[in-house]
Every structure is written in C-alpha cells, then in structure tokens.
Scaffold this motif. Structure first.
Motif, mmCIF file in Angstrom:
data_model
loop_
_atom_site.group_PDB
_atom_site.id
_atom_site.type_symbol
_atom_site.label_atom_id
_atom_site.label_comp_id
_atom_site.label_asym_id
_atom_site.label_seq_id
_atom_site.Cartn_x
_atom_site.Cartn_y
_atom_site.Cartn_z
ATOM 1 N N ASP A 19 0.805 -1.222 0.000
ATOM 2 C CA ASP A 19 0.000 0.000 0.000
ATOM 3 C C ASP A 19 0.841 1.275 0.000
ATOM 4 O O ASP A 19 0.341 2.347 0.362
ATOM 5 N N ILE A 20 2.096 1.211 -0.410
ATOM 6 C CA ILE A 20 2.952 2.392 -0.512
ATOM 7 C C ILE A 20 3.510 2.447 -1.935
ATOM 8 O O ILE A 20 4.087 1.475 -2.430
ATOM 9 N N PHE A 21 3.353 3.592 -2.595
ATOM 10 C CA PHE A 21 3.777 3.761 -3.976
ATOM 11 C C PHE A 21 4.502 5.101 -4.118
ATOM 12 O O PHE A 21 4.137 6.078 -3.445
ATOM 13 N N THR A 22 5.486 5.146 -4.979
ATOM 14 C CA THR A 22 6.186 6.400 -5.261
ATOM 15 C C THR A 22 5.609 7.051 -6.503
ATOM 16 O O THR A 22 5.127 6.378 -7.420
ATOM 17 N N MET A 23 5.666 8.389 -6.547
ATOM 18 C CA MET A 23 5.199 9.163 -7.692
ATOM 19 C C MET A 23 6.170 10.312 -7.930
ATOM 20 O O MET A 23 6.308 11.194 -7.077
#
Length: 419
Positions: free
Chosen positions: A389-393
């Motif tokens: 549930d952790i994503f980079t952008m």
C-alpha cells in the motif's frame, strides 16, 4: 531580535488570530484547511479584517529582506510552513511573499495550494509517495521521498474512491475529511468507464487561458442547494483523458496506456516551449457561477451522500484559444529480462516491488514537432510500488501534481479487459 525570533512571534500571532476568530464561515474554513498541512490562498483572505497591526508598518525594504531570508533558509517541510505563516500575517506581507515565492518549475518546491496546479521542474522531478488506505478507500499523496517515522511529511492531496454501477469515481480534495464537491477544498475528480479502460480527469477550475462556460449549460450531476456555497462554482472541466489498450486475447506484456493532455499543448516539450501556469485561484463572481441559472428541481429532500445531490454540476471540455495540438503521453516500453523472466524498467531505485501498476510516461510526439531524442526519452511521470500500500510518484514539467496524481489513480482501478 534574531530572524527566527521574529518568525516565531509571527507564527504565534497567526495562531492566536485563528483561535480568537470563531465567527463566520471564514474561521471554519481556516480551521478545516489546517489539517491539509498547506494553507490555501483563499483562507488568507479571512484574516484581512484584522490584518492591520504592528507588523503591517514594517518598511518595505526590511520586509522584503526578512521574507527573502526565510524563503532561502526554510527549503523543506515542515520548516517551510514558516513561509506560509509569513503570508498569513497581513495583506502587505502576503503580497511580498507571493512575489518572492517562485513556481515549482523555477525553484522545484511546493509552497501554496496553487503550486499543485502548476507544472513541476524541468530538470529534476518532484518526488512524492502515495499511501493507500484499503479500509476507507482513500489514497493520500505526500510530499517526500519515502514515509517518515515521525509522520512529518506534508499531505498534498487526498482521493476518495467511489464505486458506481457504470464505473468508478476518484474525488480529489485538499483535506482528508471533506470530499464534498460543494466545498472549496474540492480540487477535481477522475472518472472511469465500466471496463476501466478509459478515464477522464476533471478540474474544478478552468485551465489557465480557458474560457468560463456559459451559465446556461446544464448537466445531470446534482447538489442540494443548501449544501452549495454561493462562492464555490459547481463545475468540472475536462483536462485530460486516459485510455488503456484492450488485451482481450491475454497476450504477453504489461499494460499499455495513452494520456491526452487537453490543457497542455505539445509545444510544451519543445525547446523554449511553455505549459499553462496558473498563478492563483480564479475569483468567483456571480456571472461565473455556473449553477446560478439552475432550474427548480423536484425531489422530496436532500441526500447526504456526495454523489447524490440536487444542484447541477457542469462537466465542460477545455475551450482552447485556437487549433492547438494537445500533448500525448504514452507508457515507456519495458524490456524483457531473460534471466528474471519478466518485463523490466529502470526506475533508478525508486521502485522496488514488481507490480502491474508500475509505469513510466514519456512524450509521444511526431518527428515534425522537432523534439530532440533526449526530450522524447525523458520520463515525465513514473509510478511504482515500494511496499504494501505504498507507492512512489515522481513528476516533472509539464505535468502538475494534480494531473500526475490523477493519472496514477487510474492505475489503481480494476481493469479486467487490459490484463
């Protein structure tokens, strides 16, 4: 008195004003906005009736020097909140602060809420991360490399996922506790079709240079009239469309997507090209209030859900000034790794978990546009998974944080026809 002492006094004075001002809707808006870790320009106007004090009489040369030093020293959050505090002191301080603070394209930093609508820097990308909350179907965009342990990261935007019979909506807001499209915290939304193959990005305000829609236009989206502020326009402007190619035969390969940025011309990626850069939120007047001419609506009563209300909300395409070709973004083609037996992209360490949601977007331009090969290979937006549930952008010019966040949200929706 040192510079930090002055800034500390200003912050205490601003907090005192916020605590004592409990009358009217302005104070309620100010208290609600504080939760977003970023103070919108609109909330600063609530301090104007009591803004004249001892700090308003500082000589302009001294005031300019003080705010310039604060701007140069407080470069990261949460310390950068001091810059916003300076703009909250009074009208003269706000004018000087807005004059000194540069756009993300120029300085690579986010300061005021309007920064979320402005294009990112051209050279190095602005790095953010998205936290997914499965229980509440919320997606929170933070400014920072990775989540910090002390939870001091600045919250930029929050999206709420709403499933419908015909598709999915992602309502985007400045705060995590108010997703009403009648609120001035509403930023925009993302809407998908039934198959999850086409998405439309709607902005709450017209893009820079676009015309205001005529108030005679009608739409099927509705709000209850008691829930709508007379200063908040119930309009949505189409600024981009995202399409995922069908994969009915289940052929081998990752998702393929195309983004048509209606509000950004293709010349923005050319040498010397520019993208629309709004400098402030537009002034809302009665003639620009889209639902002022709404007809009387039949119904037994209001419905509390934000998706079922009773005042028209327009969904307007962007009105261009001429035959300007829109910028198109496509996902960068990955390469097949024989040893790992998977498709790979070089995320430069920003993505660590394999996922079908991972992607990189580059400009899709024709040879006639005279765009260099280096610009065509430059990654404008990349999104990927680094944990549960952790994503980079990471995004750069000519996309804004709002546009990049909306594009990344499309990757979270289920796409049975594309995988």
């Amino acid at each position: 008195m040192s510079l930090r002492s002055i800034v500390r006094e200003l912050k205490e004075m601003r907090d005192g004003i916020g605590n004592t001002s409990t009358r009217g809707a302005g104070s309620r808006v100010s208290q609600r906005r504080t939760k977003s870790h970023i103070v919108p320009d609109m909330t600063l106007t609530s301090l104007e009736p009591i803004q004249q004090g001892q700090w308003a009489n500082i000589p302009s040369e001294l005031l300019l020097d003080i705010i310039r030093r604060v701007e140069e020293t407080e470069t990261s959050w949460p310390a950068r909140a001091v810059v916003v505090s300076c703009a909250s002191v009074c009208k003269s301080w706000r004018a000087v602060t807005k004059e000194i603070v540069q756009t993300p394209e120029q300085c690579g930093r986010l300061t005021f809420p309007i920064s979320l609508k402005q294009p990112g820097p051209r050279d190095s990308p602005i790095q953010c991360y998205i936290r997914r909350d499965r229980e509440t179907s919320a997606y929170l965009l933070y400014y920072g490399l990775v989540p910090s342990e002390n939870e001091t990261d600045k919250l930029l935007l929050v999206a709420k996922k709403i499933r419908r019979a015909t598709g999915t909506d992602f309502i985007i807001s400045l705060v995590a506790d108010d997703f009403s499209r009648s609120s001035n915290t509403y930023v925009g939304k993302l809407r998908s079709n039934f198959l999850g193959t086409k998405f439309t990005i709607y902005d709450s305000q017209p893009p820079h240079g676009a015309g205001i829609p005529p108030k005679s236009t009608r739409s099927s989206r509705r709000f209850h009239s008691r829930q709508v502020s007379p200063r908040v326009p119930a309009c949505n402007y189409i600024v981009s469309t995202i399409t995922y190619e069908l994969n009915v035969l289940r052929t081998r390969g990752p998702r393929r997507m195309n983004c048509i940025m209606n509000s950004i011309p293709v010349s923005a990626v050319q040498e010397g090209g520019t993208a629309p850069t709004p400098t402030s939120f537009p002034e809302i007047t009665d003639e620009h209030f889209c639902s002022a001419s709404a007809p009387a609506l039949k119904g037994k009563g209001p419905v509390g859900d934000l998706s079922n209300s009773t005042l028209p909300v327009q969904e307007m395409p962007v009105q261009s000034q001429g035959p300007v070709e829109s910028l198109v973004l496509k996902n960068k083609s990955p390469r097949w790794h024989e040893q790992l037996q998977c498709w790979c992209l070089n995320f430069k360490g920003r993505v660590t978990v394999a996922s079908v949601k991972n992607f990189q977007l580059v400009a899709a331009v024709e040879p006639s546009h005279n765009v260099s090969a280096a610009e065509q290979e430059k990654v404008i937006l990349q999104f990927g998974k680094i944990g549960k549930d952790i994503f980079t952008m990471d995004y750069r010019y000519p996309l804004s944080a709002f546009q990049a966040f909306a594009i990344c949200l499309s990757s979270f929706d289920t796409k049975p026809a594309c995988e």
